[in-house]
Design a protein around this motif. Structure first.
Motif, PDB file in Angstrom:
ATOM      1  N   VAL A 140      43.277  49.555  14.911  1.00 32.93           N
ATOM      2  CA  VAL A 140      43.429  50.304  13.664  1.00 32.93           C
ATOM      3  C   VAL A 140      42.438  51.476  13.627  1.00 32.93           C
ATOM      4  CG1 VAL A 140      43.149  50.162  11.173  1.00 32.93           C
ATOM      5  CG2 VAL A 140      44.370  48.373  12.376  1.00 32.93           C
ATOM      6  N   ILE A 141      41.192  51.227  14.076  1.00 29.26           N
ATOM      7  CA  ILE A 141      40.201  52.308  14.111  1.00 29.26           C
ATOM      8  C   ILE A 141      40.718  53.471  14.946  1.00 29.26           C
ATOM      9  CG2 ILE A 141      37.940  52.954  15.051  1.00 29.26           C
ATOM     10  CD1 ILE A 141      36.890  50.286  14.144  1.00 29.26           C
ATOM     11  N   SER A 142      41.311  53.162  16.095  1.00 28.54           N
ATOM     12  CA  SER A 142      41.794  54.245  16.960  1.00 28.54           C
ATOM     13  C   SER A 142      42.882  55.062  16.266  1.00 28.54           C
ATOM     14  CB  SER A 142      42.302  53.677  18.282  1.00 28.54           C
ATOM     15  OG  SER A 142      43.575  53.127  18.130  1.00 28.54           O
ATOM     16  N   TYR A 143      43.754  54.362  15.521  1.00 31.58           N
ATOM     17  CA  TYR A 143      44.802  55.105  14.805  1.00 31.58           C
ATOM     18  C   TYR A 143      44.204  55.986  13.717  1.00 31.58           C
ATOM     19  CZ  TYR A 143      48.358  52.220  17.066  1.00 31.58           C
ATOM     20  OH  TYR A 143      49.171  51.617  17.983  1.00 31.58           O
ATOM     21  N   LEU A 144      43.279  55.392  12.940  1.00 32.23           N
ATOM     22  CA  LEU A 144      42.682  56.154  11.835  1.00 32.23           C
ATOM     23  C   LEU A 144      41.939  57.375  12.365  1.00 32.23           C
ATOM     24  CD1 LEU A 144      41.390  53.335   9.472  1.00 32.23           C
ATOM     25  CD2 LEU A 144      43.418  54.759   9.243  1.00 32.23           C
ATOM     26  N   TRP A 145      41.226  57.191  13.462  1.00 32.14           N
ATOM     27  CA  TRP A 145      40.473  58.283  14.079  1.00 32.14           C
ATOM     28  C   TRP A 145      41.431  59.415  14.473  1.00 32.14           C
ATOM     29  CZ3 TRP A 145      36.441  57.116  18.536  1.00 32.14           C
ATOM     30  CH2 TRP A 145      35.632  58.237  18.726  1.00 32.14           C
ATOM     31  N   THR A 146      42.539  59.029  15.093  1.00 31.08           N
ATOM     32  CA  THR A 146      43.511  60.039  15.507  1.00 31.08           C
ATOM     33  C   THR A 146      44.084  60.790  14.308  1.00 31.08           C
ATOM     34  OG1 THR A 146      44.118  58.974  17.568  1.00 31.08           O
ATOM     35  CG2 THR A 146      45.812  60.298  16.525  1.00 31.08           C
ATOM     36  N   ILE A 147      44.397  60.032  13.246  1.00 29.82           N
ATOM     37  CA  ILE A 147      44.971  60.689  12.061  1.00 29.82           C
ATOM     38  C   ILE A 147      43.950  61.655  11.455  1.00 29.82           C
ATOM     39  CG2 ILE A 147      45.752  60.274   9.697  1.00 29.82           C
ATOM     40  CD1 ILE A 147      46.988  57.641  10.786  1.00 29.82           C
ATOM     41  N   ALA A 148      42.687  61.197  11.364  1.00 27.23           N
ATOM     42  CA  ALA A 148      41.638  62.061  10.817  1.00 27.23           C
ATOM     43  C   ALA A 148      41.512  63.330  11.641  1.00 27.23           C
ATOM     44  CB  ALA A 148      40.314  61.306  10.792  1.00 27.23           C
ATOM     45  N   LEU A 149      41.549  63.182  12.964  1.00 31.56           N
ATOM     46  CA  LEU A 149      41.431  64.352  13.839  1.00 31.56           C
ATOM     47  C   LEU A 149      42.604  65.308  13.648  1.00 31.56           C
ATOM     48  CD1 LEU A 149      40.074  63.016  17.238  1.00 31.56           C
ATOM     49  CD2 LEU A 149      38.902  64.366  15.524  1.00 31.56           C
ATOM     50  N   LEU A 150      43.806  64.738  13.481  1.00 27.28           N
ATOM     51  CA  LEU A 150      44.988  65.589  13.275  1.00 27.28           C
ATOM     52  C   LEU A 150      44.798  66.454  12.036  1.00 27.28           C
ATOM     53  CD1 LEU A 150      48.160  63.436  14.032  1.00 27.28           C
ATOM     54  CD2 LEU A 150      47.514  65.585  15.097  1.00 27.28           C
ATOM     55  N   VAL A 151      44.328  65.812  10.952  1.00 25.37           N
ATOM     56  CA  VAL A 151      44.152  66.540   9.692  1.00 25.37           C
ATOM     57  C   VAL A 151      43.063  67.605   9.845  1.00 25.37           C
ATOM     58  CG1 VAL A 151      43.458  66.301   7.294  1.00 25.37           C
ATOM     59  CG2 VAL A 151      44.993  64.622   8.311  1.00 25.37           C
ATOM     60  N   LEU A 152      41.907  67.205  10.411  1.00 25.01           N
ATOM     61  CA  LEU A 152      40.799  68.157  10.580  1.00 25.01           C
ATOM     62  C   LEU A 152      41.199  69.297  11.515  1.00 25.01           C
ATOM     63  CD1 LEU A 152      37.675  65.851  10.807  1.00 25.01           C
ATOM     64  CD2 LEU A 152      38.359  67.365   8.958  1.00 25.01           C
ATOM     65  N   GLY A 153      41.892  68.931  12.593  1.00 28.83           N
ATOM     66  CA  GLY A 153      42.317  69.945  13.558  1.00 28.83           C
ATOM     67  C   GLY A 153      43.201  70.987  12.899  1.00 28.83           C
ATOM     68  N   MET A 154      44.101  70.507  12.050  1.00 32.20           N
ATOM     69  CA  MET A 154      44.995  71.431  11.368  1.00 32.20           C
ATOM     70  C   MET A 154      44.204  72.326  10.423  1.00 32.20           C
ATOM     71  SD  MET A 154      48.535  70.396   9.774  1.00 32.20           S
ATOM     72  CE  MET A 154      48.225  69.854   8.165  1.00 32.20           C
ATOM     73  N   MET A 155      43.257  71.729   9.709  1.00 34.33           N
ATOM     74  CA  MET A 155      42.462  72.465   8.734  1.00 34.33           C
ATOM     75  C   MET A 155      41.689  73.591   9.425  1.00 34.33           C
ATOM     76  SD  MET A 155      39.768  70.700   6.210  1.00 34.33           S
ATOM     77  CE  MET A 155      38.118  71.312   6.194  1.00 34.33           C
ATOM     78  N   ILE A 156      41.059  73.273  10.567  1.00 34.66           N
ATOM     79  CA  ILE A 156      40.210  74.253  11.226  1.00 34.66           C
ATOM     80  C   ILE A 156      41.035  75.294  11.977  1.00 34.66           C
ATOM     81  CG2 ILE A 156      38.464  74.505  13.038  1.00 34.66           C
ATOM     82  CD1 ILE A 156      37.651  71.559  11.994  1.00 34.66           C
ATOM     83  N   THR A 157      42.103  74.825  12.634  1.00 33.44           N
ATOM     84  CA  THR A 157      42.920  75.767  13.404  1.00 33.44           C
ATOM     85  C   THR A 157      43.561  76.818  12.498  1.00 33.44           C
ATOM     86  OG1 THR A 157      43.399  73.941  14.880  1.00 33.44           O
ATOM     87  CG2 THR A 157      44.725  75.913  15.160  1.00 33.44           C
ATOM     88  N   HIS A 158      44.022  76.363  11.323  1.00 37.75           N
ATOM     89  CA  HIS A 158      44.724  77.303  10.451  1.00 37.75           C
ATOM     90  C   HIS A 158      43.807  77.927   9.416  1.00 37.75           C
ATOM     91  CE1 HIS A 158      48.464  76.187  12.224  1.00 37.75           C
ATOM     92  NE2 HIS A 158      48.397  74.938  11.818  1.00 37.75           N
ATOM     93  N   GLN A 159      42.512  77.560   9.402  1.00 37.96           N
ATOM     94  CA  GLN A 159      41.552  78.076   8.409  1.00 37.96           C
ATOM     95  C   GLN A 159      42.014  77.741   6.984  1.00 37.96           C
ATOM     96  OE1 GLN A 159      38.574  79.314   8.667  1.00 37.96           O
ATOM     97  NE2 GLN A 159      38.476  81.197   9.861  1.00 37.96           N
ATOM     98  N   TYR A 160      42.305  76.450   6.753  1.00 38.30           N
ATOM     99  CA  TYR A 160      42.787  76.020   5.446  1.00 38.30           C
ATOM    100  C   TYR A 160      41.661  75.349   4.677  1.00 38.30           C
ATOM    101  CZ  TYR A 160      47.805  76.518   6.406  1.00 38.30           C
ATOM    102  OH  TYR A 160      49.062  76.974   6.653  1.00 38.30           O
ATOM    103  N   SER A 161      41.868  75.220   3.348  1.00 37.63           N
ATOM    104  CA  SER A 161      40.990  74.345   2.574  1.00 37.63           C
ATOM    105  C   SER A 161      41.513  72.913   2.747  1.00 37.63           C
ATOM    106  CB  SER A 161      41.030  74.744   1.107  1.00 37.63           C
ATOM    107  OG  SER A 161      42.317  74.494   0.602  1.00 37.63           O
ATOM    108  N   MET A 162      40.714  71.917   2.343  1.00 35.36           N
ATOM    109  CA  MET A 162      41.115  70.516   2.511  1.00 35.36           C
ATOM    110  C   MET A 162      42.399  70.223   1.740  1.00 35.36           C
ATOM    111  SD  MET A 162      40.036  68.070   4.255  1.00 35.36           S
ATOM    112  CE  MET A 162      40.966  66.618   4.572  1.00 35.36           C
ATOM    113  N   LYS A 163      42.453  70.743   0.494  1.00 35.18           N
ATOM    114  CA  LYS A 163      43.593  70.475  -0.362  1.00 35.18           C
ATOM    115  C   LYS A 163      44.872  71.009   0.294  1.00 35.18           C
ATOM    116  CE  LYS A 163      44.907  71.565  -4.981  1.00 35.18           C
ATOM    117  NZ  LYS A 163      44.463  72.401  -6.115  1.00 35.18           N
ATOM    118  N   LYS A 164      44.782  72.238   0.754  1.00 29.51           N
ATOM    119  CA  LYS A 164      45.949  72.872   1.363  1.00 29.51           C
ATOM    120  C   LYS A 164      46.370  72.113   2.624  1.00 29.51           C
ATOM    121  CE  LYS A 164      47.778  77.446   2.291  1.00 29.51           C
ATOM    122  NZ  LYS A 164      47.472  78.860   2.485  1.00 29.51           N
ATOM    123  N   THR A 165      45.358  71.604   3.355  1.00 30.44           N
ATOM    124  CA  THR A 165      45.656  70.849   4.575  1.00 30.44           C
ATOM    125  C   THR A 165      46.479  69.612   4.255  1.00 30.44           C
ATOM    126  OG1 THR A 165      43.491  71.531   5.343  1.00 30.44           O
ATOM    127  CG2 THR A 165      44.625  69.867   6.635  1.00 30.44           C
TER     128      THR A 165
END
Lengths: 207, 490
Positions: A140-165
Motif C-alpha cells: 500500500v505504501i508503494s501505491y500511495l507513494w506513486t500516487i503522491a509522486l504523480l500529483v506532485l509531478g503534474m503540479m511541478i511540470t505544469h507550474q500549477y497550484s495544489m488546488k488546480k492540480t
C-alpha cells in the motif's frame, strides 16, 4: 548511453526529493523519455514477477490463468491514456508541460512501486500468513507513494497550484474514461458497419 | 476451464457410447450411473470425483406388499427402517432389505415425522392430530404430547408438528409448521420447556429505513414481512447435538451469506464448524436456467462429524466433513433409475455402507451402496477423527491413488506429515490441498527449524561480508589519508 544511465539513476533523487527532482527533470533536462519508458517496461516485468514469484501464502493467483499480455495491456494502456488525457486537458488549462514532459514525470513516478515491490517478492518467501500484514502495508505504501509522486509531478511540470492540480487530476481521470468510452463506441460501430457491408455483399452475391 | 471440462465430458461420453455398442450385454459399470459425483475446489469450480455411492436398488410397494403414498420421513435404527407413510396415515416398519415387518396406524392422521430411540421407543409427529405420540417396543401407545401450553403461540394458530427427535437425556425437540421461534422443546416428562435455536433475523439498514420511514401503510401491508426462517428437518447426533436444516433461503439470503445448516448444542447455540472454503449451502451456484438454490430437506450425521444433506431442489446428496469441507456431491432429478423426483428423507445405516433416500413422488426407497473410494474417504475421516494416524495415512494414500484432485486428502496427508515433524513435506501437501491456513502453520515450524540448524552458518557469512566491506572502505580511507599526508609533505 551515459546520459540514459545517468537519467535512470536520477530517478532515485526524484522520488526522494520530488519538488527539486521534477523541476530538474523538465527544466535542467535531467530526465529522458527512454528512462521513463524503461520504468514502465520494468513495471510490467514487476507485475509478471509478482504474480508468479510471490510465495504461495500471499499469492492468490491461479498460475494456469496468469497471462503476461494482461499486464502489458493494462500498464501500456493506462500509461498512454493517462498521458494523452493529461496532455489534452493541461494544454487547455495553461499547463507548461509538453507531451514528452508528461510521459517523463509519469514514468519516473512508477519507480517507488519497482523498488518496493521487487524486494517484497523475495521477502514474501520468508514470512507467514500473520506476518503478511507487513507485506500488505508495504504494498500500500508503494501505491500511495506513486500516487503522491504523480500529483506532485503534474503540479511541478505544469507550474500549477495544489488546488488546480487536484482538479486536473480528477478531470484527467474523467477524460480517460471518456476516451475509453469513445474508443469502445468507435470499435463497436466499425464492427457493425463492417458486418453490414459483408452481409450486404453476401446478399447481392447469392441472389 | 469449464469449456474444456465440457468437451472432455462430451468426448468421454462418445467413447462410452462406442464402448457400450462394442461390449453390449456386459455388466453395468460404475460409469453408467445416471448422475455425476463432484466436489468444489478452492477456486469454487466443480471438479468431477470418483463415485462415492452407487445406486443399487429401490424398494417399492411390490416389495413389501402395499404402496406408499407421499411418505415424508424415514428413520433407521438397528437394521430397521421406520417410514412415516403420510398419505396412508401409518408408520411402516421394514427390514433394511425392504421386507415388511409391521406397521402402526391406529389413530394416526397424516404423520410427517418419525423417530426411534435406542430403546426402540417410537415417536411419531402425528401432524393431522396436532400431537406427538410415543409407542413402546410392542407398538402400544405410551403417551401423547399435545399442543404446548404457552401464550407464546397465538391461540388461533394450528399446532402441526412435522418432525420430532429425542436425545439421550429424553428431551424432545419438535418442528411445528408455522412456528418460527425455533424448535419446540419438551422435557422428559413431556412438559413444554420453551423454544430452542431460533434463527436470527437480519435486516439491512437500508431495508429498515425504507420500511419504517418511506413506505405508506398500504405498501407495508403488501410487503413481505420479515420473519425468521423455519427449520425443515432435524437430526440428533451421538453427543446430543441437534443438526437442523433450513430449506427456504432466498437469493437475498444467499447474498448475505446465510447458513442453511446448524448444529445446536443443548442451549440452542449454533456450534457447527465452518472452516471450509465456502459456506454450507449445497451447490454454490443456482441452476442457471431457473434461479434455484439447493433446498435442504433432511440431514444425517455420522459419529465422526461428517454429515450428509439431502437437497430437494436438485435431488442431490451433499457430504461435508467435520470442518465443513465439501467431500462429494452426487445425485440428480429425473426419471431414470437412481434419479429422484421429490426426495424427502435420507438415512444412513450404522457403518455408512448404505444410504437410503425416501422419495415422496416415486413412493419408494432408493438404496445407494458405498464404493471402495467412498469407504476409503469416509474411513480416513473417521480414522483422523479418532486419532488413528496410521490408518488414516494408509487410507488417504488409497484415496489419492483413485483421485489425485482430492484437496481434503492432501490436507489430511499434510496433517499427518506435520504430526510426524516433516514440515517441508507437510508444506508440499498443504500447497497441493490449497490450504493456506495449514500451510502457514507448517511453514512457521519449518522456518523455526531452519533458523535453529542454520542460523550460525548464515549469520557467519553475513558478518564476514559486512566485515569485508568495512575493511575495504577503511583501507580506502587510510590510503586517501596517506596520500593527503604525502601531498602535504611535498
Amino acid at each position: 548511453m551515459q546520459k540514459y544511465l545517468k537519467s535512470m539513476a536520477y530517478g532515485f533523487h526524484v522520488i526522494t526529493h520530488p519538488f527539486d527532482g521534477f523541476w530538474d527533470l523538465k527544466r535542467e533536462k535531467r530526465g529522458t523519455l527512454a528512462a521513463a519508458v524503461t520504468f514502465a517496461v520494468l513495471t510490467v516485468l514487476m507485475l509478471v514477477v509478482r504474480k508468479q514469484g510471490t510465495a504461495f501464502l500471499l499469492n492468490m493467483n491461479r498460475l494456469e490463468d496468469v497471462d503476461m499480455m494482461v499486464d502489458i495491456i493494462t500498464v501500456g494502456m493506462l500509461f498512454i491514456l493517462w498521458c494523452v488525457a493529461n496532455w489534452c486537458l493541461t494544454s487547455l488549462m495553461d499547463g507548461e508541460g509538453k507531451m514528452q514532459d508528461i510521459a517523463i514525470f509519469t514514468g519516473y513516478s512508477l519507480l517507488p512501486m519497482l523498488i518496493i515491490q521487487f524486494p517484497l517478492v523475495v521477502v514474501s518467501h520468508m514470512i507467514t500468513a500473520e506476518e503478511g500484514t507487513f507485506y500488505y502495508v508495504f504494498t500500500v505504501i508503494s501505491y500511495l507513494w506513486t500516487i503522491a509522486l504523480l500529483v506532485l509531478g503534474m503540479m511541478i511540470t505544469h507550474q500549477y497550484s495544489m488546488k488546480k492540480t487536484l482538479v486536473t487530476t480528477v478531470l484527467t481521470l474523467v477524460g480517460m474514461a471518456i476516451i475509453l468510452f469513445i474508443a469502445l463506441l468507435f470499435f463497436s460501430v466499425i464492427q457493425q458497419f463492417l458486418t453490414f457491408i459483408v452481409t450486404a455483399y453476401k446478399e447481392i452475391r447469392f441472389r | 476451464m469449464r469449456k474444456r471440462q465440457k468437451i472432455l465430458r462430451i468426448v468421454s461420453g462418445l467413447a462410452l457410447a462406442a464402448g457400450m455398442l462394442l461390449f453390449r450385454g456386459q455388466e453395468a459399470c460404475a460409469s453408467v450411473m445416471p448422475y455425476d459425483t463432484y466436489s468444489y475446489d478452492w477456486w469454487t469450480e466443480d471438479v468431477l470425483q470418483p463415485h462415492a455411492y452407487l445406486y443399487t436398488e429401490s424398494y417399492a410397494g411390490n416389495r413389501f406388499g402395499s404402496e406408499m403414498k407421499t411418505p415424508q420421513d424415514m428413520f433407521f435404527r438397528d437394521g430397521f427402517l421406520y417410514i412415516a407413510d403420510t398419505g396412508n396415515n401409518r408408520i411402516l416398519i421394514l427390514t433394511e432389505a425392504g421386507e415388511y415387518v409391521d406397521e402402526i396406524s391406529e389413530g394416526l392422521s397424516g404423520p410427517q415425522g418419525v423417530f426411534v430411540t435406542k430403546e426402540h421407543r417410537v415417536y411419531v409427529a402425528d401432524s393431522g392430530n396436532g400431537r406427538v405420540v410415543e409407542y413402546d417396543e410392542d407398538k402400544d401407545v405410551v403417551r401423547e404430547i399435545g399442543r404446548p401450553e404457552t401464550d407464546l403461540i397465538d391461540a388461533s394458530q394450528n399446532y402441526v408438528p412435522t418432525k420430532v427427535v429425542v436425545d439421550d437425556a429424553g428431551r424432545i425437540y419438535v418442528i411445528a409448521y408455522g412456528i418460527n421461534m425455533g424448535l419446540v422443546e419438551f422435557n422428559e416428562a413431556g412438559e413444554f420447556q420453551g423454544f430452542m435455536g431460533a434463527t436470527q433475523v437480519t435486516v439491512s439498514p437500508f431495508e429498515y429505513m425504507w420500511k419504517t420511514y418511506f413506505s405508506t401503510d398500504a405498501q407495508k401491508q403488501r410487503m413481505e414481512t420479515i420473519i425468521p426462517t423455519e427449520y425443515s428437518n432435524i437430526f440428533v447426533d451421538q453427543s446430543d447435538f441437534v443438526y437442523a436444516t433450513i430449506s427456504n433461503l432466498s437469493d437475498e439470503d444467499h447474498l448475505n451469506g446465510a447458513d442453511a445448516v446448524r448444529r445446536l448444542n443443548p442451549t440452542g447455540t449454533d456450534v457447527l464448524r465452518r472452516l471450509g472454503n465456502y459456506s454450507i449451502i449445497g451447490d454454490l451456484y443456482s441452476a442457471s436456467d431457473e434461479a434455484m438454490w439447493s433446498s435442504f430437506t433432511d440431514i444425517a450425521a455420522t459419529d465422526y462429524g461428517c454429515y450428509f444433506i439431502l437437497d430437494n431442489a436438485g435431488g442431490k446428496v451433499f457430504c461435508y466433513d467435520y470442518d465443513g469441507n465439501s467431500l462429494f456431491i452426487f445425485g440428480g432429478m429425473g426419471s431414470r433409475n437412481g434419479l429422484l423426483r421429490n426426495p424427502t428423507s435420507l438415512v444412513l445405516n450404522d457403518d455408512q455402507s448404505r444410504l437410503y433416500i425416501l422419495d415422496a413422488q416415486l413412493g419408494s426407497i432408493l438404496g445407494f451402496d458405498i464404493t471402495e473410494y467412498g469407504a476409503n474417504l469416509l474411513g480416513a475421516m473417521k480414522a483422523h477423527y479418532t486419532g488413528n494416524t496410521e490408518q488414516s495415512d494408509r487410507l488417504w494414500r488409497e484415496v489419492l491413488r483413485e483421485n489425485a484432485n482430492s484437496e481434503v486428502a492432501y490436507i489430511g496427508m499434510g496433517k499427518i506429515s506435520m504430526r510426524e515433524g516433516d514440515y517441508q513435506q507437510a508444506m508440499d501437501y498443504f500447497k497441493l490441498g490449497n490450504s493456506r491456513k495449514y500451510y502457514t502453520k507448517a511453514f512457521e515450524f519449518y522456518r523455526k527449524e531452519l533458523m535453529q540448524t542454520s542460523f550460525a552458518k548464515y549469520m557467519g557469512v553475513a558478518i564476514f561480508l559486512i566485515a569485508a566491506v568495512l575493511l575495504v572502505s577503511a583501507g580506502k580511507k587510510i590510503k586517501r589519508w596517506v596520500g593527503e599526508v604525502k601531498c602535504r609533505n611535498i
